[in-house]
Design an enzyme around this catalytic site. Structure first.
Site, PDB file in Angstrom:
ATOM      1  N   GLY A   1      -9.300  34.769  -4.076  1.00 51.15           N
ATOM      2  CA  GLY A   1      -9.733  36.046  -3.506  1.00 51.15           C
ATOM      3  C   GLY A   1     -10.837  36.624  -4.379  1.00 51.15           C
TER       4      GLY A   1
ATOM      5  CD  GLN B   1     -13.211  48.152  -5.502  1.00 57.15           C
ATOM      6  OE1 GLN B   1     -12.068  48.129  -5.025  1.00 57.15           O
ATOM      7  NE2 GLN B   1     -13.753  49.239  -6.001  1.00 57.15           N
TER       8      GLN B   1
ATOM      9  CG  ASP C   1     -13.419  34.789  -1.049  1.00 59.05           C
ATOM     10  OD1 ASP C   1     -12.977  35.751  -1.703  1.00 59.05           O
ATOM     11  OD2 ASP C   1     -13.592  34.830   0.191  1.00 59.05           O
TER      12      ASP C   1
ATOM     13  CG  ASP D   1      -6.069  29.853   4.134  1.00 55.90           C
ATOM     14  OD1 ASP D   1      -5.470  30.769   3.528  1.00 55.90           O
ATOM     15  OD2 ASP D   1      -5.836  29.563   5.321  1.00 55.90           O
TER      16      ASP D   1
ATOM     17  CE1 TYR E   1      -2.554  46.546  -0.933  1.00 59.85           C
ATOM     18  CE2 TYR E   1      -2.110  48.817  -1.549  1.00 59.85           C
ATOM     19  CZ  TYR E   1      -2.714  47.601  -1.810  1.00 59.85           C
ATOM     20  OH  TYR E   1      -3.472  47.446  -2.949  1.00 59.85           O
TER      21      TYR E   1
HETATM   22  C1  AKB Z   1      -5.922  51.128  -1.447  1.00 60.68           C
HETATM   23  O1  AKB Z   1      -6.377  52.277  -1.323  1.00 60.68           O
HETATM   24  O2  AKB Z   1      -5.280  50.538  -0.556  1.00 60.68           O
HETATM   25  C2  AKB Z   1      -6.104  50.424  -2.771  1.00 60.68           C
HETATM   26  C3  AKB Z   1      -4.954  50.667  -3.683  1.00 60.68           C
HETATM   27  C4  AKB Z   1      -4.777  51.977  -4.332  1.00 60.68           C
HETATM   28  O3  AKB Z   1      -4.158  49.788  -3.884  1.00 60.68           O
HETATM   29  N1  AKB Z   1      -7.317  50.841  -3.387  1.00 60.68           N
END
Ligand code: AKB
Length: 317
Positions: A8, A12, A34, A53, A142
């Site tokens: 990856g 950023q 990547d 991948d 997430y």
């Molecule tokens: C996001 O905003 O999803 C990321 C993080 C804080 O993990 N930058």
């Protein structure tokens, strides 16, 4: 010298991590992988680059074997706001890459770094000076991936002896590759928009505090933690790290002091507003300071000065 594989690598963090690692470990000892052809082509101008991948276990294993890798930095992630748009995809990518990284680290006896995030916390976490060890019931896919990742990484350490280490990154501010799909992205976007057009419309409510880190400190966190004496690590997955906490209003005031014609307004994104409200206002990073000497160098004023200068140069303004 250690041989490091960054998966990856075009994101950023990866984009700035590659030269940082090359400086510390030597050009030949850093491999940037990547998924996308155009990213691999870009990376290959300044690094040994491979297409990968990370959810393909066999292909990933072949790279680890080919380069006799000692440490994997797994930077593959779909971020918080994108994750809410496609939770299944976020789970499959984030967990697929992590599980493969853990199993390959176990098989080939490599160290493994995987970033966690302030996204691992949720609305019932204490929001001020959020402790290292506290309630972690995130409200996003997430965050669910990040908590699962922390637990799995600690499990692979205690059960199989895999050298897993991690930090909980706050928002990362940088002037290299743009972030994408995150909730904290506004704190980067604003600099580009102010320099380009003098105006920025912010998707985050003006009084929402979140922790942030400037990229040079984030990169030092990575290499410092990975070089830390394991005997001193009480925690592993994952350490709170921060060096500033501000809300949009405070950041924009700092920019306006330096760019008096800058104007700002708000068009709040309800998903981002909900996510940011569930995250800490400020972290307690004392465990990182005690266990491996975390000592960030950048504050809000220095970061704003540097961002305005470097992005103006980048945009030819
Ligand atoms: C996001 O905003 O999803 C990321 C993080 C804080 O993990 N930058």
């Amino acid at each position: 010298m250690k041989r490091i594989l960054v998966v990856g690598a075009g994101g950023q963090i990866g984009t700035e991590l590659i030269p940082h690692l090359q400086k510390n470990y030597g050009y030949d000892n850093v491999i940037a992988a990547d998924l996308k052809d155009e990213v691999v082509a870009r990376l290959s101008q300044n690094a040994i680059a491979e297409k990968l991948d990370a959810t393909d276990f066999q292909a990933y294993g072949e790279l680890v074997k080919k380069y006799k890798v000692d440490a994997i930095y797994n930077m593959v992630a779909l971020l918080s706001a994108t994750g809410e748009r496609m939770p299944d995809v976020a789970w499959n990518i984030n967990m697929g890459a992590l599980l493969n990284s853990l199993n390959l680290a176990k098989e080939f006896n490599t160290a493994l770094f995987t970033p966690s995030s302030i996204g691992a916390f949720g609305s019932n976490t204490p929001h001020t000076k959020t402790p290292q060890d506290t309630v972690m019931r995130p409200n996003t896919i997430y965050g669910v991936c990040k908590v699962t990742g922390e637990l799995l990484s600690d499990y692979y350490f205690s059960r199989f002896g895999v050298d897993t280490r991690s930090v909980r990154f706050p928002g990362l501010i940088s002037n290299g590759a743009l972030p994408g799909g995150g909730t904290t992205d506004y704190a980067v976007e604003v600099f580009y928009e102010i320099i380009r057009s003098g105006h920025y419309t912010c998707p985050i409510p003006e009084d929402t505090y979140m922790d942030m880190l400037y990229m040079p400190d984030a990169l030092n966190a990575l290499t410092q933690l990975m070089e830390a004496d394991p005997a001193k690590l009480v925690h592993r997955n994952s350490f709170n790290v921060t060096c500033m906490s501000f809300n949009p209003r405070e950041l924009f005031a700092k920019i306006k002091e330096r760019v008096p014609h800058a104007t700002f307004d708000f068009d709040v994104d309800p998903v981002k507003a909900q996510i940011s409200a569930s995250w800490p206002d400020s972290l307690d990073d004392s465990c990182a300071r005690e266990e491996w000497g975390w000592n960030p160098q950048w504050d809000l004023d220095a970061m704003v000065d540097d961002m305005l200068k470097t992005i103006a140069q980048k945009l030819g303004k």
